[in-house]
Design an enzyme around this catalytic site. Structure first.
Site, PDB file in Angstrom:
ATOM      1  N   LYS A   1       0.887  -1.160   0.000  1.00 14.29           N
ATOM      2  CA  LYS A   1       0.000   0.000   0.000  1.00 14.29           C
ATOM      3  C   LYS A   1       0.925   1.208   0.000  1.00 14.29           C
ATOM      4  CE  LYS A   1      -2.822   2.959   2.781  1.00 14.29           C
ATOM      5  NZ  LYS A   1      -3.651   3.235   3.955  1.00 14.29           N
TER       6      LYS A   1
ATOM      7  N   GLY B   1     -10.836   8.282   5.743  1.00  9.75           N
ATOM      8  CA  GLY B   1     -11.894   9.274   5.910  1.00  9.75           C
ATOM      9  C   GLY B   1     -13.202   8.737   6.430  1.00  9.75           C
TER      10      GLY B   1
ATOM     11  N   THR C   1      -8.867   3.935  11.625  1.00  8.63           N
ATOM     12  CA  THR C   1      -9.301   4.675  12.806  1.00  8.63           C
ATOM     13  C   THR C   1     -10.788   4.487  13.104  1.00  8.63           C
ATOM     14  OG1 THR C   1      -7.616   6.293  12.243  1.00  8.63           O
ATOM     15  CG2 THR C   1      -9.205   6.943  13.915  1.00  8.63           C
TER      16      THR C   1
END
Lengths: 66, 259
Positions: free
Chosen positions: B100, B188, B210
């Site tokens: 990534k 996001g 997160t």
């Protein structure tokens, strides 16, 4: 003799192989990658690669990330 | 209605949810959240081994690598050179030749430096990597990444860790329409509806860290995200109704009592 290990000065009694260095540090060689003087060191070369005075060693592993 | 498997670089996955391994309160909680998410790909970071404190447990002890594919990232890299170096170290650490790819351009926003990102993608593809670049929601940059050999493009929904949800839904739709490689909305997401929306827009997958790790109950949120991604995908395939300004009755207008 002094080497640079993960960015810090590190004292070793005498030259030793990367494999022995990892063992001294209690690091499982199967879980890490090693750079020897800014080049990737293949795992199969850990035993025969000798760390000398002034060498720069980076040892990395996987940590939590996104 | 047919659902197609999620295929990246010839490798097939059932789950379209990719989750991180950072910011968890403990490794056991992370492992439970991973199980609840149903994810088959998890991201990890590459960092220096702590030389002075060898007591810490290894992250990999809490990832079932027989079932879960480990995707190393180049998080924290600010130049193409640094990202390429980190990717090579990750490959040498021995789990895969996938990466990534992150090349960050700014500390406050963590927005990618897309020029360096395209350059690093080209280098790593040449070096034999399967490259999944984290990028901004710009269809032109996504096209350049694809031309550079990216195996998927991973546009952000909003800044990393912001939880703001999808900020530019239209761009993501355009990116999906342009791209010939999988599109994974990366970063996001704040809650389940954000993940569902990303999938409803046509994304092939969603990547988050997160939103799960930072939730009050990460395991419950991981399960919510699993359902959201499945629901969003099904809704996308099912084809939503057009938006209309005025009401259309769902019940018959004829046969009303007393008329």
């Amino acid at each position: 003799m002094l080497i640079t290990l993960n960015g810090d000065a590190y004292e070793l009694d005498e030259p030793l192989s990367v494999a022995d260095l990892l063992q001294t540090l209690s690091i499982d060689p199967r879980r890490v990658a090693v750079e020897y003087n800014y080049s990737i060191l293949k795992r199969q070369l850990f035993a025969e690669t000798i760390v000398h005075e002034g060498d720069c060693i980076e040892i990395v592993n996987f940590v939590g990330g996104g | 209605m047919s659902n197609t498997p999620f295929v990246i670089a010839g490798r097939s996955f059932t789950s379209r949810l990719i989750v991180g391994t950072g910011k968890y309160s403990s490794f056991p909680v992370m492992a439970q959240a991973h199980a609840a998410s149903g994810a088959e790909i998890v991201t990890v970071a590459v960092r220096r081994v702590n030389i002075s404190d060898r007591s810490r447990e290894s992250l990999l002890d809490y990832i079932d690598t027989d079932r879960i594919f480990v995707l190393p990232n180049t998080a924290g890299c600010y130049t193409a050179e640094e990202a390429v170096r980190t990717a090579h170290l990750a490959r040498e650490a021995g789990l895969s030749h996938w990466v990534k790819l992150e090349v960050i351009g700014d500390e406050r926003t963590l927005f990618p430096d897309t020029e360096a990102l395209v350059a690093a993608t080209r280098t790593l593809v040449r070096d034999g990597f399967v490259v999944l670049p984290y990028t901004n929601d710009d269809p032109i940059v996504c096209r350049k990444l694809e031309d550079a050999g990216a195996a998927a493009v991973m546009p952000l929904g909003a800044p990393i860790g912001s939880g703001l949800g999808i900020q530019n839904a239209n761009n993501l739709r355009i990116i999906r329409e342009f791209a010939r490689v999988p599109v994974v909305v990366d970063a996001g997401v704040g809650t389940a509806s954000d993940a569902a929306l990303a999938m409803e827009l046509g994304a092939d997958g969603v990547l988050m860290n997160t939103a799960i790790a930072g939730a009050d109950d990460p395991v419950a949120m991981a399960e919510a995200m699993r359902h959201a991604v499945v629901a969003g995908r099904l809704a996308y395939l099912a084809g939503r109704i057009p938006r209309k300004m005025y009401a259309t009755a769902s019940s018959p207008v004829e046969g009303m009592v007393g008329r």
